[in-house]
Write a protein that holds these residues in place. Structure first.
Motif, mmCIF file in Angstrom:
data_model
loop_
_atom_site.group_PDB
_atom_site.id
_atom_site.type_symbol
_atom_site.label_atom_id
_atom_site.label_comp_id
_atom_site.label_asym_id
_atom_site.label_seq_id
_atom_site.Cartn_x
_atom_site.Cartn_y
_atom_site.Cartn_z
ATOM 1 N N GLN A 43 -7.083 1.980 2.803
ATOM 2 C CA GLN A 43 -7.328 2.263 4.222
ATOM 3 C C GLN A 43 -8.135 1.136 4.860
ATOM 4 O O GLN A 43 -7.905 0.776 6.016
ATOM 5 C CB GLN A 43 -8.060 3.597 4.376
ATOM 6 C CG GLN A 43 -7.187 4.812 4.092
ATOM 7 C CD GLN A 43 -7.989 6.099 4.045
ATOM 8 O OE1 GLN A 43 -9.215 6.082 3.948
ATOM 9 N NE2 GLN A 43 -7.296 7.236 4.108
ATOM 10 N N GLY A 44 -9.065 0.570 4.094
ATOM 11 C CA GLY A 44 -9.849 -0.553 4.585
ATOM 12 C C GLY A 44 -9.028 -1.804 4.816
ATOM 13 O O GLY A 44 -9.482 -2.737 5.485
ATOM 14 N N HIS A 45 -7.815 -1.816 4.260
ATOM 15 C CA HIS A 45 -6.905 -2.943 4.460
ATOM 16 C C HIS A 45 -5.742 -2.564 5.381
ATOM 17 O O HIS A 45 -4.689 -3.192 5.351
ATOM 18 C CB HIS A 45 -6.376 -3.432 3.109
ATOM 19 C CG HIS A 45 -7.420 -4.139 2.287
ATOM 20 N ND1 HIS A 45 -8.444 -3.471 1.663
ATOM 21 C CD2 HIS A 45 -7.589 -5.467 2.009
ATOM 22 C CE1 HIS A 45 -9.204 -4.345 1.018
ATOM 23 N NE2 HIS A 45 -8.725 -5.555 1.219
ATOM 24 N N GLY A 46 -5.954 -1.522 6.169
ATOM 25 C CA GLY A 46 -4.989 -1.192 7.207
ATOM 26 C C GLY A 46 -3.831 -0.323 6.770
ATOM 27 O O GLY A 46 -2.897 -0.098 7.554
ATOM 28 N N ILE A 47 -3.842 0.186 5.548
ATOM 29 C CA ILE A 47 -2.761 1.046 5.071
ATOM 30 C C ILE A 47 -3.201 2.494 5.252
ATOM 31 O O ILE A 47 -4.123 2.965 4.575
ATOM 32 C CB ILE A 47 -2.416 0.760 3.597
ATOM 33 C CG1 ILE A 47 -1.994 -0.701 3.433
ATOM 34 C CG2 ILE A 47 -1.307 1.688 3.106
ATOM 35 C CD1 ILE A 47 -1.708 -1.100 1.989
#
Length: 479
Positions: A167-171
């Motif tokens: 989530q921290g990488h935009g997923i």
């Protein structure tokens, strides 16, 4: 001998037979000196004409893979004849369904002093003490973990930790959208066994990851390789190819690609996803290296732009912290994931619970700071390797410096004699990955892959100097 033939494929039947047998020979599944089936017998078993088999054998002989003698038959070329135990000779005629096994050969370097062949990180750079201490505590204080199979989908707490990382990488996903696998290699295999059958069209980058090629070849897929440039896979070329052969699946390693080191641009990632939507197919996004950037983060993953479940995303964690633990995650949506979990349950009854619990605290609390330190260390090694190449690489050898990852992809002025160079290097205690294994075998490759992170820094520098001297001598002999 079993060979899957695609009667309506783009390649001729003799070409399919010769390429499959060549791959079996080069990957060691057919040993030097092994007798091949007669033209008559192979034609009968494959249900093709004897002329077709004769053409395939002639092609193999012209490339030095086999030798044929009138009245005696055809044999695998004998560079180093290996004696066979008379008690196991029957095994030679026992059919298997392995068309190639190049990945297996890549790990067979137990006596090599300078292992440039394997895309791995030396133990001195890995947090082995921290993870080992956690594992020791778990064995002592929670021995019941060794008596548990665990959940087929993977430990929930670990999935939640990995979910937060992604989530921290935009997923954008939930822990229920993740499955833990024993490395991304298992993830690729599960996707192939679940969704790819004989004759299905699979598109890959040219070159591509050896392990993925092995898996798709084992499923009898028709693999079509798409050329690359400095922005990654040429999606315009892929689009034209898809007009003729609609894809069942597209496999890509878009970030610091293995073996080339190229990173796919954001525009091509978007176009690739649009293509998958139009053909209603899957993209397998293999992402082992995106955390290993040197200067700036790479473009967002294709999965981060996927709103309709076309992307099966694979992220290895053990690759960068403890390869022996074999921990990765697969992210997929809808019943694609459900079917993959069902396939995994039949494969191994779930990844080892002890390993999952051992890496969990490190990924949860220490991974980000560790990754930053690792990036600095790997960048230093890459720059030292690049400096040595600039100073000592023979004329005509070229390369592009990667922005992350573990490898350098060298292009030699000729493909001639690379197998001989490989033999000479092994005699000097040096290994490298020949580019041929990163393709399906149609055209000899002029490339080799060197990994700069698998050794201590001093050993890497010493081994690379030695290899470049050997390469210079070799190229002088073949000019």
């Amino acid at each position: 001998m079993h060979i899957d033939l695609l009667r309506s494929g783009s390649k001729s039947l003799p070409q399919q037979i010769s390429e499959t047998m060549a791959q079996r020979i080069t990957s060691g599944l057919l040993q030097p000196g092994a007798r091949l089936p007669s033209v008559r017998n192979l034609a009968s078993s494959l249900k093709v004409s004897q002329v077709t088999v004769s053409k395939a054998y002639a092609e193999l002989e012209s490339h030095g893979h086999i030798s044929c003698s009138q009245g005696k038959g055809c044999f695998v070329a004998e560079r180093a004849r290996m004696s066979l135990d008379a008690g196991t000779g029957w095994q030679d005629g026992y059919d298997d369904f392995l068309p190639r096994a190049q990945l297996w050969r890549n790990f067979d370097y137990s006596k090599v002093e300078y292992p440039f062949h394997m895309a791995a990180i030396h133990g001195d750079l890995l947090p082995l003490d921290s993870i080992g201490a956690t594992m020791s505590t778990l064995v002592t204080e929670q021995p019941e973990l060794m008596a548990s199979y665990g959940n087929f989908q993977g430990d929930l707490e670990l999935r939640e930790v990995m979910c937060r990382h992604l989530q921290g990488h935009g997923i954008h996903l939930r822990s229920s959208d993740l499955m833990i696998t024993s490395g991304t290699q298992q993830g690729i295999d599960l996707v192939a066994r679940t969704f790819v059958g004989p004759g299905d069209t699979v598109y890959l980058e040219a070159p591509s990851y050896t392990g993925a090629i092995d898996v798709f070849a084992g499923r009898g897929a028709e693999m079509i390789f798409v050329p690359m440039d400095n922005e990654g896979m040429k999606v315009d070329v892929l689009t034209k190819l898809c007009d003729r052969r609609p894809p069942k699946l597209i496999y890509t390693n878009p970030t610091f690609q293995n073996p080339s080191g190229v990173t796919m641009s954001i525009s091509r990632r978007q176009r690739l996803l649009e293509l998958a939507r139009s053909y209603r197919c899957l993209i397998v996004e293999d992402d082992p290296f995106s955390d290993l950037y040197f200067r700036k983060p790479p473009p967002p993953s294709i999965k981060s732009m996927d709103a309709e479940g076309h992307v099966v995303y694979m992220k290895s964690f053990s690759k960068v912290i403890a390869p022996g633990c074999r921990i990765a995650c697969v992210a997929a949506g809808g019943n694609i994931l459900s079917r993959l979990i069902a396939a995994k349950s039949a494969s191994d009854l779930g990844s080892p619970l002890l390993n999952q619990k051992a890496v969990l605290p490190f990924i949860a609390r220490k991974y980000e700071a560790y990754a930053e330190q690792l990036r600095t260390a790997l960048r230093g090694r890459m720059e030292k390797a690049a400096k040595l190449l600039k100073q000592h690489a023979p004329q005509g050898v070229s390369w592009n410096l990667p922005e992350g990852g573990l490898n350098l992809w060298l292009q030699l002025p000729t493909a001639s004699g690379i197998s001989r160079l490989h033999e000479l290097a092994e005699q000097e205690g040096i290994s490298f990955l020949p580019g041929d294994v990163c393709y399906s075998g149609e055209v000899p490759s002029r490339h080799i892959r060197l990994c700069y992170s698998q050794m201590k820094e001093a050993d890497m520098e010493r081994g690379l100097r030695l290899f470049l001297r050997l390469l210079d001598k070799h190229l002088s002999s073949v000019r």
